[in-house]
Enzyme design. Structure first.
Site, PDB file in Angstrom:
ATOM      1  N   PRO A  53       0.667   4.364  -0.956  1.00  0.00           N
ATOM      2  CA  PRO A  53       0.236   5.640  -0.373  1.00  0.00           C
ATOM      3  C   PRO A  53       0.340   5.671   1.150  1.00  0.00           C
ATOM      4  CG  PRO A  53      -1.292   4.964  -2.082  1.00  0.00           C
ATOM      5  CD  PRO A  53      -0.382   3.796  -1.832  1.00  0.00           C
ATOM      6  N   ASP A  54       0.101   4.526   1.794  1.00  0.00           N
ATOM      7  CA  ASP A  54       0.172   4.459   3.252  1.00  0.00           C
ATOM      8  C   ASP A  54       1.587   4.586   3.775  1.00  0.00           C
ATOM      9  OD1 ASP A  54      -2.526   4.173   3.521  1.00  0.00           O
ATOM     10  OD2 ASP A  54      -2.491   2.032   3.981  1.00  0.00           O
ATOM     11  N   HIS A  55       2.554   4.184   2.977  1.00  0.00           N
ATOM     12  CA  HIS A  55       3.921   4.093   3.464  1.00  0.00           C
ATOM     13  C   HIS A  55       4.830   5.221   2.999  1.00  0.00           C
ATOM     14  CE1 HIS A  55       2.965  -0.487   3.474  1.00  0.00           C
ATOM     15  NE2 HIS A  55       2.507   0.116   4.544  1.00  0.00           N
ATOM     16  N   ASN A  72       0.844  -1.198   0.000  1.00  0.00           N
ATOM     17  CA  ASN A  72       0.000   0.000   0.000  1.00  0.00           C
ATOM     18  C   ASN A  72       0.877   1.246   0.000  1.00  0.00           C
ATOM     19  OD1 ASN A  72      -2.411  -1.445  -0.017  1.00  0.00           O
ATOM     20  ND2 ASN A  72      -2.428  -1.643   2.199  1.00  0.00           N
TER      21      ASN A  72
END
Length: 406
Positions: free
Chosen positions: A174-176, A172
């Site tokens: 975008p999360d990281h 993911n």
């Protein structure tokens, strides 16, 4: 006792969960901020329930995923839906510099912990919200995670091969990367501004807009009338450019040739195969036009090579190259990361010695450090309530029996 870290003295009331939020507050904690993670026994951070688990046994304190994203923090369990729990949350906020959450718009307001309420009791608070698509617009109430944010933000549509479905980035992204790091910059800028002016700040980070930043070149191309498509490992300039099979099972080497000098160096390392002398491969434009054929020719040569040996030979000759490593390879077999002592092992009270990502940047005078392993669920509830908030033991025990804290 001082820590000597740059964010010492800053306290964060951390209501974030899953990926982007906790990965924002982690570097703050690793650089000295007192990050107090707020959960409840009935609604824990979902990644506490995500693999991998120590010894394969699930448990709220056994997730390596959670542990890696929450080093150096403290944890309290508070039922903020209970009036007494809400008061505890507000007491903590009064003693904090930053409040962070990544809930759906309106969630904190329903809990009585929205910015207007908080600002009334702590006027100089820095209040960060990270809704998926912002607090306004037709999709403001949509929920999602890294996969859906990557899809909505165009990243997924550009990942993979033209004749196949989008495949994403395998994590993911975008999360990281964009969302937590953009949020960290915003928080640090707000802290600096408050130090100069004494004023707090409301920060809204729409994760969709943060993710869109990752495909800037495609947006520019679209604005010019082009229609960027999925292109796998192709590059608009370099050819050859991709991953090529090496000896062994599922073993590959990434190679990128950006100019004629690198092309000649590549063919020399491959021992000048007959096709390397073809005149129509001498120019970059011709190589780009014949990239599919060229990929097959190169693959036929690289299959005889060990991936590490090939990458070493190519980089020594000036050709960008690297072996394609999986997680085990990165952790256990990468000599560069080992030499720089990137990996940090911390003794977790439940999972025992556990590996953590090291801080990816090093400051010469005030470098951060992983001060403690991820906290057990509610490990600091008593200490925060009694020592920081001034609650007496009798009151704490009564609230613990009611399930308000614990």
């Amino acid at each position: 006792m001082t820590t000597g870290l740059p964010l010492e003295g800053v306290r964060v009331a951390d209501f974030t969960w899953v990926g982007a939020g906790p990965f924002l507050t982690k570097p703050l904690a690793d650089h000295g901020a007192d990050v107090i993670k707020i959960e409840s026994r009935t609604r824990t951070d979902p990644i506490r329930s995500m693999a991998p688990f120590r010894d394969g046994r699930p448990g709220v304190d056994r997730s390596g995923y959670f542990a890696n994203r929450n080093s150096s923090k403290r944890s309290i369990c508070v039922d903020v839906k209970h009036p007494a729990g809400r008061r505890i949350a507000l007491d903590l906020i009064v003693r904090s510099d930053v409040v962070a959450n990544n809930f759906t718009p309106g969630t904190m307001k329903r809990l009585g912990l929205d910015y207007e309420t908080v600002r009334a009791i702590r006027p100089d608070i820095i209040y960060l919200e990270m809704p998926m698509q912002g607090t306004e617009g037709p999709y403001r109430d949509f929920r999602g995670y890294g996969l859906t944010i990557a899809a909505a933000g165009g990243l997924l549509g550009l990942s993979g091969y033209r004749d196949r479905p989008p495949v994403g980035t395998g994590t993911n992204y975008p999360d990281h990367v964009p969302n937590p790091l953009h949020a960290a910059v915003a928080v640090l800028a707000a802290l600096r501004n408050r130090r100069r002016t004494g004023r707090g700040e409301y920060i809204e980070l729409a994760q969709l807009e943060s993710t869109v930043n990752a495909i800037g070149p495609a947006i520019v191309a679209g604005a010019a009338g082009a229609h960027p498509e999925r292109s796998g490992n192709d590059d608009p300039v370099a050819a050859p450019h991709g991953v090529y099979p090496c000896s062994g099972d599922d073993t590959w080497c990434a190679i990128g040739v950006f100019d004629d000098a690198q092309w000649h160096a590549l063919t020399a390392v491959l021992n000048a195969p007959p096709w390397a002398a073809l005149g129509d491969l001498a120019q970059a434009l011709d190589r780009r036009e014949r990239r599919r054929e060229l990929d097959e020719l190169i693959a036929a040569e690289t299959k005889a090579w060990d991936a590490d040996d090939l990458a070493t030979a190519l980089t020594s000759a000036g050709v960008p190259a690297a072996p394609v490593r999986d997680a085990d390879g990165v952790l256990n077999h990468d000599p560069q990361l080992a030499a720089r002592e990137h990996w940090v092992w911390l003794d977790h009270p439940v999972m025992g010695p556990s590996v953590y990502d090291g801080i990816p940047y090093r400051m010469s005078r005030t470098s951060g450090r992983l001060r403690a392993p991820a906290p057990l669920l509610g490990a600091d509830s008593h200490d925060v309530c009694t020592r920081l908030l001034g609650m007496d033991d009798k009151t704490y025990s009564e609230l613990a029996r009611e399930g308000v804290v614990g």
